[in-house]
Structure formats: structure tokens, C-alpha cells
Scaffold this active site. Sequence first.
Site, PDB file in Angstrom:
ATOM      1  N   CYS A  34       2.789 -10.620 -10.560  1.00  0.00           N
ATOM      2  CA  CYS A  34       2.468  -9.823  -9.371  1.00  0.00           C
ATOM      3  C   CYS A  34       3.495 -10.164  -8.306  1.00  0.00           C
ATOM      4  CB  CYS A  34       1.043 -10.083  -8.897  1.00  0.00           C
ATOM      5  SG  CYS A  34       0.643 -11.817  -8.737  1.00  0.00           S
ATOM      6  N   ASP A 259       0.752  -6.789 -12.122  1.00  0.00           N
ATOM      7  CA  ASP A 259       1.929  -6.142 -11.515  1.00  0.00           C
ATOM      8  C   ASP A 259       1.621  -5.559 -10.136  1.00  0.00           C
ATOM      9  OD1 ASP A 259       4.646  -5.546 -11.366  1.00  0.00           O
ATOM     10  OD2 ASP A 259       4.356  -3.529 -12.137  1.00  0.00           O
TER      11      ASP A 259
END
Length: 306
Positions: A34, A259
Site C-alpha cells: 500500500c 494497493d
Amino acid sequence: MTTSFEKTPGWLDWYAGPSRPAYQLPPGAVDAHCHVFGPGAEFPYAPERKYTPCDASKEQLFALRDHLGFARTVVVQATCHGADNSAMVDALRASGGLARGVATVRPEVTDAQLRELHEAGVRGVRFNFVKRLVDAAPRQDLREVVERIRPYGWHVVVYFEAADLAGLREFLLSIPVPLVVDHMGRPDVAKDPDGPEFEAFLSFLRARPDIWCKVTCPERLSVSGPPALDGERAAYRDVVPFARRVVEEFPDRVLWGTDWPHPNLTDHMPDDGLLVDFLPRIAPTPQLRQRLLVDNPMRLYWPDPH
Ligand code: 0GY
């Protein structure tokens, strides 16, 4: 100082108010991919960036982590921040040890800077080969970076598209530290998961036992699309056979992440709760999910958590 910026035209902001996943993550689960973006007023975006995102702060990232049921996060430096890792490092420092980072560094990085990154929780660098995201770095520069980071026991995260693997394969295999491939090397999921293109990727993973793979980004790879398009909560069904093949053949070196905040999506923004519900479809047993979500990322990013 305040810095104003205009988001890239058509930029989709991340999904506000994600649903609570039906699938409950195992205790200690890690979101291993992320990003944080800015906020731009505090951490300006890099002049050489190819896109200007919406802000996505560490507080918002940690709130999502808690909402979805993750315990820890790996924050990956995004190209919009270039080699200025300060927003990512700020997130790591604020995490109380619950976040690790993957940085972008240039060969001229000093030892003092590397030590500082390591102390903040950085455990890898990212080499991005996706042409729409970065100008190509000379391979000699990348080799120098590898030599600089090697003493710290870091790995190299690589991001490339399936069509580029053949040209990169030999170079990547010559990198003498563990590799972590982003988003399954971006297969074209309209093709056959048993066909030559994905087979070339699997053969790359087989070439060394220290090549890891993130089975991430169904929302980015899917052609069949999200539930709004296919009318069921079980979204992104065309990505399932690809991810499942990798999980089943390499159960001890797969990773998964949201993500978030999903840069550069142009047709839809995923509900992160639905993304978590994708997990039992690609890792069908509790044992596989325990390795994918807990054991593997802990081994790579927190080998000694005490
Ligand atoms: C991702 C994917 C993308 C962007 C970046 O660093 C980045 O800008 O990685 C993308 O646009 O495919 O992993 O976040």
C-alpha cells in the site's frame, strides 16, 4: 509551506466508506502493498512525477488497516514521490513498529541515509520498470543501488509488465538479493493462465527460491471487472486462476496487499472490503491464507519482531 497541486485529469479518489469484509482476516495479517500520498502540502510530490494523485495520508491508511482487520502494513514508495521517501518514513515512524517500508534510492544515497531508512523500518528498495510511471534508470545505477543496500539485508521489489519480462529476466536473475515481484508481473488475464505468457512468469519464479510474488491487484488486472459489472460480490473472477496458480505452487513466497489508494485506476475504484473478500478465492484453505497473510510477510519484514 503550502504547495498547491492539481490532480491528474480523471484521477479517481479512493473509495470512501469501504464495506466490512465478509471474510475475517487471520490474527496478525499484513497488508504488504500500500502507499501514502503526501499530503502534498506537507510532503510535496516529486517534480519528475508522471501523475499527481489525490492525497492519501498515513492516518487514512491506518484507519483502513483497522477497518479491514489488518495488524500491520508495508508501505511501498510510489513513483509520485520519486526518491524522496519522507512521507513513507513519516508513516513508518508513526506506526509504532507496525509498518515496514520499501524505499526508492539513487546510487548517491549516503550510508547515513540508508541507516536512517533502516532504523525507520525500511527493508527493501523498489525498481520500477513500468514505462508510463518512470523514465528508465540505467542498469548500472540499479546494480550500484543493490551493492549499497545489500549489507542491510534488504530485498528488491520489482514492478514490470508481462511483455517486458523476457528483456528483464537475465538482469533480474543477476541481482544477488531476494526479489519481490509486484502484481504477478502484470499478466494479461484475457490470455490463458496455462498459456506461454504466464508460464514464462512461473518459470521466472522457479528460477530461484528467493523470488517472492505479490498476488495483488485483481482490480488493476481484471477485464471482467468489479461487482457492478458482473453483478456479484465475487468480483474480478478472471484474475482468480492466475493468482491461485501462484499461491498453490509457491505457498511460502507469496504476499498480498490492498494497493490502497489504488493509483492510476481509470474505470472504477475498488471497495477495499471486497478486495479482502477476494482472498479465500485465491488461497482456498486456511493454511494457505495463514502463510499468504501472516507467516510469509512476517518472515520477510519482521523476522525478529521482539
Ligand atoms: C501500484 C501500481 C501503480 C503505481 C505505482 O509507484 C507507483 O506509482 O506503483 C500503477 O500505476 O500501476 O503498485 O501502486
